[in-house]
Design a protein around this motif. Structure first.
Motif, PDB file in Angstrom:
ATOM      1  N   ASP A 145       0.831  -1.202   0.000  1.00 43.62           N
ATOM      2  CA  ASP A 145       0.000   0.000   0.000  1.00 43.62           C
ATOM      3  C   ASP A 145       0.871   1.260   0.000  1.00 43.62           C
ATOM      4  O   ASP A 145       0.575   2.228  -0.712  1.00 43.62           O
ATOM      5  CB  ASP A 145      -0.922   0.002   1.218  1.00 43.62           C
ATOM      6  CG  ASP A 145      -1.960   1.104   1.126  1.00 43.62           C
ATOM      7  OD1 ASP A 145      -1.732   2.205   1.654  1.00 43.62           O
ATOM      8  OD2 ASP A 145      -2.999   0.869   0.481  1.00 43.62           O
ATOM      9  N   VAL A 146       1.926   1.243   0.783  1.00 43.18           N
ATOM     10  CA  VAL A 146       2.863   2.368   0.787  1.00 43.18           C
ATOM     11  C   VAL A 146       3.445   2.574  -0.612  1.00 43.18           C
ATOM     12  O   VAL A 146       3.581   3.698  -1.092  1.00 43.18           O
ATOM     13  CB  VAL A 146       3.996   2.126   1.807  1.00 43.18           C
ATOM     14  CG1 VAL A 146       5.109   3.165   1.646  1.00 43.18           C
ATOM     15  CG2 VAL A 146       3.453   2.172   3.232  1.00 43.18           C
ATOM     16  N   LEU A 147       3.752   1.485  -1.270  1.00 42.38           N
ATOM     17  CA  LEU A 147       4.327   1.585  -2.614  1.00 42.38           C
ATOM     18  C   LEU A 147       3.338   2.182  -3.606  1.00 42.38           C
ATOM     19  O   LEU A 147       3.722   2.881  -4.547  1.00 42.38           O
ATOM     20  CB  LEU A 147       4.788   0.207  -3.099  1.00 42.38           C
ATOM     21  CG  LEU A 147       6.252  -0.164  -2.792  1.00 42.38           C
ATOM     22  CD1 LEU A 147       6.659   0.097  -1.371  1.00 42.38           C
ATOM     23  CD2 LEU A 147       6.522  -1.611  -3.165  1.00 42.38           C
ATOM     24  N   THR A 148       2.039   1.906  -3.398  1.00 46.22           N
ATOM     25  CA  THR A 148       1.053   2.508  -4.314  1.00 46.22           C
ATOM     26  C   THR A 148       1.015   4.025  -4.135  1.00 46.22           C
ATOM     27  O   THR A 148       0.722   4.752  -5.080  1.00 46.22           O
ATOM     28  CB  THR A 148      -0.369   1.943  -4.112  1.00 46.22           C
ATOM     29  OG1 THR A 148      -0.855   2.306  -2.816  1.00 46.22           O
ATOM     30  CG2 THR A 148      -0.414   0.451  -4.287  1.00 46.22           C
ATOM     31  N   LEU A 149       1.316   4.500  -2.927  1.00 47.44           N
ATOM     32  CA  LEU A 149       1.416   5.948  -2.709  1.00 47.44           C
ATOM     33  C   LEU A 149       2.485   6.530  -3.636  1.00 47.44           C
ATOM     34  O   LEU A 149       2.271   7.547  -4.283  1.00 47.44           O
ATOM     35  CB  LEU A 149       1.840   6.246  -1.270  1.00 47.44           C
ATOM     36  CG  LEU A 149       0.806   6.382  -0.185  1.00 47.44           C
ATOM     37  CD1 LEU A 149       1.527   6.635   1.140  1.00 47.44           C
ATOM     38  CD2 LEU A 149      -0.179   7.485  -0.489  1.00 47.44           C
ATOM     39  N   ALA A 150       3.623   5.859  -3.654  1.00 54.39           N
ATOM     40  CA  ALA A 150       4.733   6.341  -4.482  1.00 54.39           C
ATOM     41  C   ALA A 150       4.382   6.253  -5.964  1.00 54.39           C
ATOM     42  O   ALA A 150       4.634   7.182  -6.735  1.00 54.39           O
ATOM     43  CB  ALA A 150       5.995   5.534  -4.185  1.00 54.39           C
ATOM     44  N   THR A 151       3.776   5.150  -6.358  1.00 57.58           N
ATOM     45  CA  THR A 151       3.405   4.965  -7.768  1.00 57.58           C
ATOM     46  C   THR A 151       2.422   6.039  -8.210  1.00 57.58           C
ATOM     47  O   THR A 151       2.563   6.626  -9.291  1.00 57.58           O
ATOM     48  CB  THR A 151       2.784   3.569  -7.970  1.00 57.58           C
ATOM     49  OG1 THR A 151       3.721   2.588  -7.522  1.00 57.58           O
ATOM     50  CG2 THR A 151       2.464   3.328  -9.431  1.00 57.58           C
ATOM     51  N   ASN A 152       1.435   6.283  -7.379  1.00 64.77           N
ATOM     52  CA  ASN A 152       0.444   7.320  -7.708  1.00 64.77           C
ATOM     53  C   ASN A 152       1.112   8.692  -7.797  1.00 64.77           C
ATOM     54  O   ASN A 152       0.762   9.508  -8.651  1.00 64.77           O
ATOM     55  CB  ASN A 152      -0.667   7.355  -6.652  1.00 64.77           C
ATOM     56  CG  ASN A 152      -1.532   6.114  -6.677  1.00 64.77           C
ATOM     57  OD1 ASN A 152      -1.492   5.323  -7.630  1.00 64.77           O
ATOM     58  ND2 ASN A 152      -2.311   5.905  -5.619  1.00 64.77           N
ATOM     59  N   ALA A 153       2.065   8.939  -6.906  1.00 66.06           N
ATOM     60  CA  ALA A 153       2.766  10.223  -6.923  1.00 66.06           C
ATOM     61  C   ALA A 153       3.584  10.385  -8.209  1.00 66.06           C
ATOM     62  O   ALA A 153       3.629  11.461  -8.794  1.00 66.06           O
ATOM     63  CB  ALA A 153       3.664  10.351  -5.689  1.00 66.06           C
TER      64      ALA A 153
END
Lengths: 161, 105
Positions: free
Chosen positions: A125-133
């Motif tokens: 989930d943390v990684l999806t934050l980065a991907t979305n950013a």
């Protein structure tokens, strides 16, 4: 094959690799490094874009070292406050600023808090934050608001306009 | 610093608790429950740390329920007005069943 955006994208890819390194029973080392790597992916994405605007190429690495994590948090917080106050900013910039603050705190925990037990779903989930950013940033990187944001990241104080 | 945080935290708890109650109801069964702590973040700023327990199904789609929940929490709680940075962590029911961490119970 897509465009090679270089180091930041490689870091983000590495973060995903680390998060899934063990098929079962992921190691804390893998998960914690994944979180930290995701933060640095976004950190370097923004720094690379900022120093890339500097015309004197040999000075870019020097400039890159002037970025301070704490100051960057402050600038991102200022973006969130500006949006809340009604400033006309691209929603993607809000996404980037918000993600940066969150990822930064996650990175601190991952790197220094040994009491914390990470689980894979949380890390992904943390990684999806980065991907979305990343996606959000690439949608607006050429816009004035994004370029002003980059300038603020390493200026001590924005001059009055 | 910590002495300054405690009064802020105490004043905010009723609002936070009310928002959590609402969000858990709205997002059920994807969200099982939410726990939280009020403490400074890495840079010393006042912060609220949410621990969100998700159903296994919700957890299988990273970034879907989580982002919607965060957005809803922001609608219910003006974190800037509350002077709190908000941070979230997520875990599935199955993961918690293995770890059985009290702070997530």
């Amino acid at each position: 094959m897509g465009v090679d955006h270089g180091f930041p994208d490689d870091l983000l890819e590495q973060a995903y690799d680390l998060a899934h390194k063990e098929a079962t029973d992921p190691k804390q080392a893998s998960l914690r490094r994944a979180v930290s790597t995701a933060y640095y992916a976004l950190f370097h994405l923004l720094i690379d874009e900022a120093v890339g605007n500097w015309a004197v190429e040999r000075q870019r690495s020097i400039l890159a070292r002037t970025f301070e994590h704490g100051k960057m948090k402050g600038i991102c917080d200022a973006v969130l406050r500006a949006v809340k106050s009604g400033a006309t900013l691209p929603p993607e910039l809000h996404i980037v600023a918000h993600a940066f603050i969150r990822l930064q705190d996650h990175r601190q925990t991952a790197d220094y808090d040994n009491s914390r037990h990470w689980v894979r779903s949380d890390v992904v989930d943390v990684l999806t934050l980065a991907t979305n950013a990343f996606s959000a940033w690439r949608a607006i990187s050429g816009q004035d608001a994004a370029q002003d944001f980059l300038l603020q990241l390493f200026l001590p104080k924005m001059p009055r306009q | 610093m910590l002495e300054l945080i405690a009064p802020i935290g105490a004043a905010r708890r009723p609002q936070i608790n009310a928002a959590i109650t609402e969000v858990v109801k709205e997002f059920s069964p994807d969200v099982v429950h939410i726990r939280y702590d009020l403490k400074p973040d890495w840079s010393g700023d006042p912060a609220v740390y949410f621990r969100v327990l998700l159903s296994d199904e919700a957890s299988s789609k990273p970034g879907v329920v989580s982002r919607k929940l965060e957005k809803r929490m922001e609608e219910l709680l003006d974190f800037l007005w509350l002077e709190l940075f908000a941070y979230y962590n997520f875990r599935s029911v199955s993961e918690q069943a293995v770890l059985q961490e009290k702070s997530w119970a």
